[in-house]
Design a protein around this motif. Structure first.
Motif, PDB file in Angstrom:
ATOM      1  N   VAL B 195       0.839  -1.202   0.000  1.00  0.00           N
ATOM      2  CA  VAL B 195       0.000   0.000   0.000  1.00  0.00           C
ATOM      3  C   VAL B 195       0.871   1.249   0.000  1.00  0.00           C
ATOM      4  O   VAL B 195       2.052   1.192   0.324  1.00  0.00           O
ATOM      5  CB  VAL B 195      -0.914   0.055   1.264  1.00  0.00           C
ATOM      6  CG1 VAL B 195      -1.848  -1.142   1.335  1.00  0.00           C
ATOM      7  CG2 VAL B 195      -0.080   0.161   2.548  1.00  0.00           C
ATOM      8  N   GLY B 196       0.246   2.352  -0.370  1.00  0.00           N
ATOM      9  CA  GLY B 196       0.822   3.666  -0.124  1.00  0.00           C
ATOM     10  C   GLY B 196       0.040   4.296   1.019  1.00  0.00           C
ATOM     11  O   GLY B 196      -1.179   4.161   1.075  1.00  0.00           O
ATOM     12  N   GLY B 198      -1.871   7.095   3.326  1.00  0.00           N
ATOM     13  CA  GLY B 198      -2.664   8.288   3.060  1.00  0.00           C
ATOM     14  C   GLY B 198      -3.936   7.989   2.304  1.00  0.00           C
ATOM     15  O   GLY B 198      -4.175   6.835   1.984  1.00  0.00           O
ATOM     16  N   PRO B 199      -4.781   8.982   2.055  1.00  0.00           N
ATOM     17  CA  PRO B 199      -4.536  10.414   2.268  1.00  0.00           C
ATOM     18  C   PRO B 199      -4.912  10.921   3.668  1.00  0.00           C
ATOM     19  O   PRO B 199      -4.616  12.071   3.958  1.00  0.00           O
ATOM     20  CB  PRO B 199      -5.421  11.078   1.223  1.00  0.00           C
ATOM     21  CG  PRO B 199      -6.549  10.121   1.039  1.00  0.00           C
ATOM     22  CD  PRO B 199      -5.988   8.751   1.252  1.00  0.00           C
ATOM     23  N   GLN B 200      -5.546  10.105   4.516  1.00  0.00           N
ATOM     24  CA  GLN B 200      -5.863  10.608   5.867  1.00  0.00           C
ATOM     25  C   GLN B 200      -5.126   9.816   6.945  1.00  0.00           C
ATOM     26  O   GLN B 200      -5.652   9.612   8.033  1.00  0.00           O
ATOM     27  CB  GLN B 200      -7.374  10.581   6.120  1.00  0.00           C
ATOM     28  CG  GLN B 200      -8.136  11.714   5.437  1.00  0.00           C
ATOM     29  CD  GLN B 200      -8.773  11.286   4.133  1.00  0.00           C
ATOM     30  OE1 GLN B 200      -9.077  10.112   3.943  1.00  0.00           O
ATOM     31  NE2 GLN B 200      -8.965  12.222   3.231  1.00  0.00           N
ATOM     32  N   MET B 249     -10.698   5.508  -4.118  1.00  0.00           N
ATOM     33  CA  MET B 249     -10.080   4.750  -5.202  1.00  0.00           C
ATOM     34  C   MET B 249     -10.443   3.286  -4.998  1.00  0.00           C
ATOM     35  O   MET B 249     -10.756   2.875  -3.877  1.00  0.00           O
ATOM     36  CB  MET B 249      -8.557   4.836  -5.136  1.00  0.00           C
ATOM     37  CG  MET B 249      -7.945   6.200  -5.313  1.00  0.00           C
ATOM     38  SD  MET B 249      -8.011   6.770  -7.013  1.00  0.00           S
ATOM     39  CE  MET B 249      -9.177   8.115  -6.796  1.00  0.00           C
ATOM     40  N   GLY B 251      -9.129   0.088  -3.902  1.00  0.00           N
ATOM     41  CA  GLY B 251      -7.966  -0.149  -3.055  1.00  0.00           C
ATOM     42  C   GLY B 251      -7.847   0.793  -1.862  1.00  0.00           C
ATOM     43  O   GLY B 251      -6.973   0.600  -1.021  1.00  0.00           O
ATOM     44  N   THR B 279      -3.772   3.173   0.597  1.00  0.00           N
ATOM     45  CA  THR B 279      -4.344   2.750  -0.675  1.00  0.00           C
ATOM     46  C   THR B 279      -3.534   1.559  -1.197  1.00  0.00           C
ATOM     47  O   THR B 279      -2.305   1.630  -1.261  1.00  0.00           O
ATOM     48  CB  THR B 279      -4.255   3.888  -1.726  1.00  0.00           C
ATOM     49  OG1 THR B 279      -4.727   5.107  -1.144  1.00  0.00           O
ATOM     50  CG2 THR B 279      -5.077   3.560  -2.966  1.00  0.00           C
ATOM     51  N   VAL B 280      -4.211   0.477  -1.567  1.00  0.00           N
ATOM     52  CA  VAL B 280      -3.533  -0.706  -2.118  1.00  0.00           C
ATOM     53  C   VAL B 280      -3.013  -0.376  -3.516  1.00  0.00           C
ATOM     54  O   VAL B 280      -3.696   0.301  -4.298  1.00  0.00           O
ATOM     55  CB  VAL B 280      -4.497  -1.910  -2.177  1.00  0.00           C
ATOM     56  CG1 VAL B 280      -3.827  -3.128  -2.817  1.00  0.00           C
ATOM     57  CG2 VAL B 280      -5.010  -2.251  -0.776  1.00  0.00           C
ATOM     58  N   ILE B 281      -1.807  -0.849  -3.844  1.00  0.00           N
ATOM     59  CA  ILE B 281      -1.221  -0.568  -5.158  1.00  0.00           C
ATOM     60  C   ILE B 281      -1.924  -1.395  -6.240  1.00  0.00           C
ATOM     61  O   ILE B 281      -2.520  -2.443  -5.962  1.00  0.00           O
ATOM     62  CB  ILE B 281       0.300  -0.855  -5.180  1.00  0.00           C
ATOM     63  CG1 ILE B 281       0.593  -2.358  -5.043  1.00  0.00           C
ATOM     64  CG2 ILE B 281       1.011  -0.066  -4.087  1.00  0.00           C
ATOM     65  CD1 ILE B 281       2.038  -2.711  -5.353  1.00  0.00           C
ATOM     66  N   ARG B 282      -1.856  -0.928  -7.491  1.00  0.00           N
ATOM     67  CA  ARG B 282      -2.531  -1.606  -8.598  1.00  0.00           C
ATOM     68  C   ARG B 282      -2.063  -3.050  -8.767  1.00  0.00           C
ATOM     69  O   ARG B 282      -2.871  -3.939  -9.020  1.00  0.00           O
ATOM     70  CB  ARG B 282      -2.267  -0.875  -9.917  1.00  0.00           C
ATOM     71  CG  ARG B 282      -3.143   0.328 -10.122  1.00  0.00           C
ATOM     72  CD  ARG B 282      -2.802   0.980 -11.466  1.00  0.00           C
ATOM     73  NE  ARG B 282      -3.545   2.202 -11.648  1.00  0.00           N
ATOM     74  CZ  ARG B 282      -4.646   2.299 -12.389  1.00  0.00           C
ATOM     75  NH1 ARG B 282      -5.123   1.247 -13.012  1.00  0.00           N
ATOM     76  NH2 ARG B 282      -5.257   3.451 -12.512  1.00  0.00           N
ATOM     77  N   ALA B 283      -0.738  -3.256  -8.649  1.00  0.00           N
ATOM     78  CA  ALA B 283      -0.185  -4.578  -8.949  1.00  0.00           C
ATOM     79  C   ALA B 283      -0.698  -5.638  -7.982  1.00  0.00           C
ATOM     80  O   ALA B 283      -0.627  -6.829  -8.288  1.00  0.00           O
ATOM     81  CB  ALA B 283       1.341  -4.524  -8.917  1.00  0.00           C
ATOM     82  N   PRO B 304       5.094   5.340  -4.133  1.00  0.00           N
ATOM     83  CA  PRO B 304       4.345   5.276  -5.389  1.00  0.00           C
ATOM     84  C   PRO B 304       5.205   4.938  -6.612  1.00  0.00           C
ATOM     85  O   PRO B 304       4.753   4.213  -7.503  1.00  0.00           O
ATOM     86  CB  PRO B 304       3.739   6.678  -5.529  1.00  0.00           C
ATOM     87  CG  PRO B 304       3.679   7.208  -4.135  1.00  0.00           C
ATOM     88  CD  PRO B 304       4.846   6.605  -3.414  1.00  0.00           C
ATOM     89  N   ALA B 307       5.625   1.310  -6.739  1.00  0.00           N
ATOM     90  CA  ALA B 307       4.343   0.703  -7.140  1.00  0.00           C
ATOM     91  C   ALA B 307       4.145   0.813  -8.656  1.00  0.00           C
ATOM     92  O   ALA B 307       3.723  -0.146  -9.319  1.00  0.00           O
ATOM     93  CB  ALA B 307       3.193   1.384  -6.410  1.00  0.00           C
ATOM     94  N   GLU B 308       4.488   1.975  -9.210  1.00  0.00           N
ATOM     95  CA  GLU B 308       4.356   2.174 -10.656  1.00  0.00           C
ATOM     96  C   GLU B 308       5.271   1.226 -11.426  1.00  0.00           C
ATOM     97  O   GLU B 308       4.889   0.662 -12.446  1.00  0.00           O
ATOM     98  CB  GLU B 308       4.700   3.624 -11.024  1.00  0.00           C
ATOM     99  CG  GLU B 308       3.671   4.628 -10.535  1.00  0.00           C
ATOM    100  CD  GLU B 308       4.014   6.040 -10.968  1.00  0.00           C
ATOM    101  OE1 GLU B 308       5.203   6.408 -10.929  1.00  0.00           O
ATOM    102  OE2 GLU B 308       3.088   6.767 -11.354  1.00  0.00           O
TER     103      GLU B 308
END
Lengths: 244, 327
Positions: B195-196, B198-200, B249, B251, B279-283, B304, B307-308
């Motif tokens: 995960v990344g 945030g945002p809270q 989002m 995730g 937030t869970v990453i796309r992969a 991030p 993750a990208e």
């Protein structure tokens, strides 16, 4: 007015232009303008643009654009943003208050020491701004509720409420679009199908539009509801303000 | 459901619907401003592979063709009106006319054949694609079913016994019969869900954030296409559990008042009022999509850019594999 904002990552799913924890019409206008500017800019790799009360989320795919590039471009775009008034719609939304149409109406009126006419008058008086379409397809969150009607949400949410419910939760009022669970107080129902998948425009109203409620009786409700082609009236106004 | 006026056309007749079987494609993206979530397959690579095996290729292999997403217990389908080619991806027990057949392979079916996906063995979902695709009317550019709003798929809902599922072009894909793919099973990867923050995340003390990452979480029985509720230690927020509504989002990890995380999945609301810790990453979304109630997971934070890098690498490798498969 440019609000204070931060651009923050949402992992590699999106980035958020966040204006913080305030419900404010000027902030919401800025977010609306930012959403339009991002849409017009047509940046490759953006897969979604979601304006809310207090933020603008941008979904993207890093196969097409890196977050670093995206944040840089968004920073330039919104840094240079000027909010000009724009034309938007003001909808006339008929509502049948109370009874089976708004099962919390009587309790709500009693709680605030109002009779039926006074409550309807207070709820139909303002021009409400649609601050956000969210949660469910076409669900409209409205700002501008009279402070006398601010009411904490119900302790236990209902698992199902009818499409078209007009309700109050906290300092907000809303028009629902599909059957959904809700912890808000149900004051009435509109026959307007704000979400109709078969229609050319499935979601009728958009963020930035205004709404004025008009009380109707249950016969009128049934007649309008049964007319599948009926759409509510609307007029152009200048961003929530009456045209000169 | 469609009536039988055109029953000379090829279709599946649903003998039993399975636990929760819906038509899904790569998703209904870019409609969040209307309150419409993306929906789409929870494991998009299994979707893309099933379609590639039956020759459903398009510019975007993940997007253009739908497939049946099968949850835990699958449907029994009878082919009527002609022949077709199908492929099932996922770790599932399947039979044709009550004889076992293989997954990850394009199977030629004859009129009258009975195809059954008995159960998903590991993971939560399997995908059934058919050569030429299912005939369903797109809503806002996608055939994905969103039952909550009654749109997409077949009548905007999960399959029911007696439904008729018309096929768009069943003659296509015949040349693919026998094509075999490499098994793709994201559920075999045993590592934390990345995960990344945030945002809270600033709603939570450093100790609570540390707990979020050190805890082992269990997916509760309240886990569906809208979201997965997790059970574990209580993550109380220092600043309450209500925020002014903010975007979600796929995730997003929300922490409601009971301190138990909810991970937003593809049929999520477009906005929500709980603080989001991460937030869970796309992969890692496909792997999460293959998890089911009772499964356990941990979280790990990555930045991030990393993750990208993972997502791009995975997408490139997958597209290259699909291209080789089509030769």
């Amino acid at each position: 007015m440019t609000p204070t904002y931060q651009i923050v990552p949402l992992a590699d799913q999106g980035v958020l232009i966040d204006c913080g924890e305030t419900i404010d019409i000027e902030i919401n206008r800025w977010i609306d303008a930012a959403a339009r500017a991002v849409r017009v800019a047509g940046i490759d790799g953006i897969t979604g643009i979601v304006p809310t009360y207090r933020s603008l989320a941008i979904e993207y795919d890093s196969v097409m654009v890196t977050q670093r590039e995206l944040i840089s471009r968004l920073g330039q775009l919104v840094g240079a943003l000027r909010v000009s008034h724009r034309r938007c719609r003001r909808w006339r939304i008929p509502v049948t208050y109370g009874g089976e149409f708004g099962i919390d109406f009587d309790d709500f009126a009693r709680r605030h020491g109002l009779d039926r006419e006074a409550l309807i008058a207070l709820h139909t008086a303002p021009d409400y701004r649609i601050f956000m379409i969210g949660f469910m397809p076409g669900f409209a969150y409205l700002g501008g509720l009279n402070a006398r009607l601010h009411t904490p949400r119900r302790d236990s949410p209902r698992t199902q409420t009818p499409a078209g419910s007009v309700s109050v939760g906290g300092q907000q009022t809303a028009v629902s679009s599909v059957e959904a669970p809700s912890g808000w107080h149900l004051l009435g129902r509109t026959p307007v199908r704000t979400f109709a998948p078969e229609r050319q425009t499935p979601v009728l109203m958009e963020a930035g539009d205004s709404i004025r409620f008009e009380p109707i009786d249950s016969e009128r409700f049934t007649a309008l509801r049964n007319d599948r082609d009926w759409l509510p009236e609307w007029e152009w106004i200048d961003d929530g303000r009456p045209s000169p | 459901m469609s009536d039988d006026r055109d029953n000379t056309d090829v279709a599946f007749r649903v003998a039993s619907p399975g636990m929760m079987t819906t038509l899904q494609d790569g998703g209904r993206h870019g409609q969040g401003h209307l309150g419409v979530p993306p929906s789409g397959a929870l494991d998009t690579m299994s979707l893309g592979l099933a379609n590639a095996l039956v020759g459903n290729v398009s510019e975007d292999a993940l997007q253009a063709f739908g497939a049946l997403e099968i949850t835990l217990m699958g449907p029994r389908l009878r082919l009527v009106g002609g022949d077709c080619v199908v492929a099932i991806t996922g770790d599932a027990e399947i039979t044709v006319n009550d004889r076992p057949v293989e997954t990850f392979r394009a199977l030629a079916l004859r009129e009258g054949d009975e195809l059954q996906i008995h159960r998903v063995l590991s993971g939560a979902r399997a995908y059934l694609a058919v050569g030429g695709g299912f005939a369903a009317t797109p809503f806002l550019g996608s055939v994905s079913t969103l039952a909550r709003a009654g749109v997409g798929g077949f009548d905007g809902r999960a399959l029911r016994a007696g439904d008729r599922l018309p096929l768009r072009n069943a003659a296509r894909g015949q040349e693919c019969a026998g094509r075999v793919g490499e098994p793709h099973l994201p559920q075999r990867e045993k590592r934390p869900i990345r995960v990344g923050l945030g945002p809270q995340s600033d709603f939570f003390s450093r100790a609570k954030i540390a707990r979020f990452f050190s805890a082992e979480w269990t997916i509760s029985t309240l886990a569906d296409r809208m979201g997965y509720r997790l059970t574990g230690p209580v993550l109380a927020s220092a600043r309450g559990h209500n925020i002014v509504s903010d975007a979600l989002m796929t995730g997003s990890v929300q922490i409601p008042g009971d301190g138990q995380p909810i991970i937003a999945m593809n049929d999520r609301g477009t906005t929500g009022g709980y603080p989001k810790i991460a937030t869970v990453i796309r992969a890692d979304m496909a792997r999460l999509g293959q998890m089911k109630p009772g499964d356990r997971l941990r979280f790990e934070a990555i930045d991030p850019a990393h993750a990208e890098h993972l997502w791009r690498g995975r997408q490139e490798a997958f597209r290259a594999y699909l291209a080789r498969l089509a030769i």
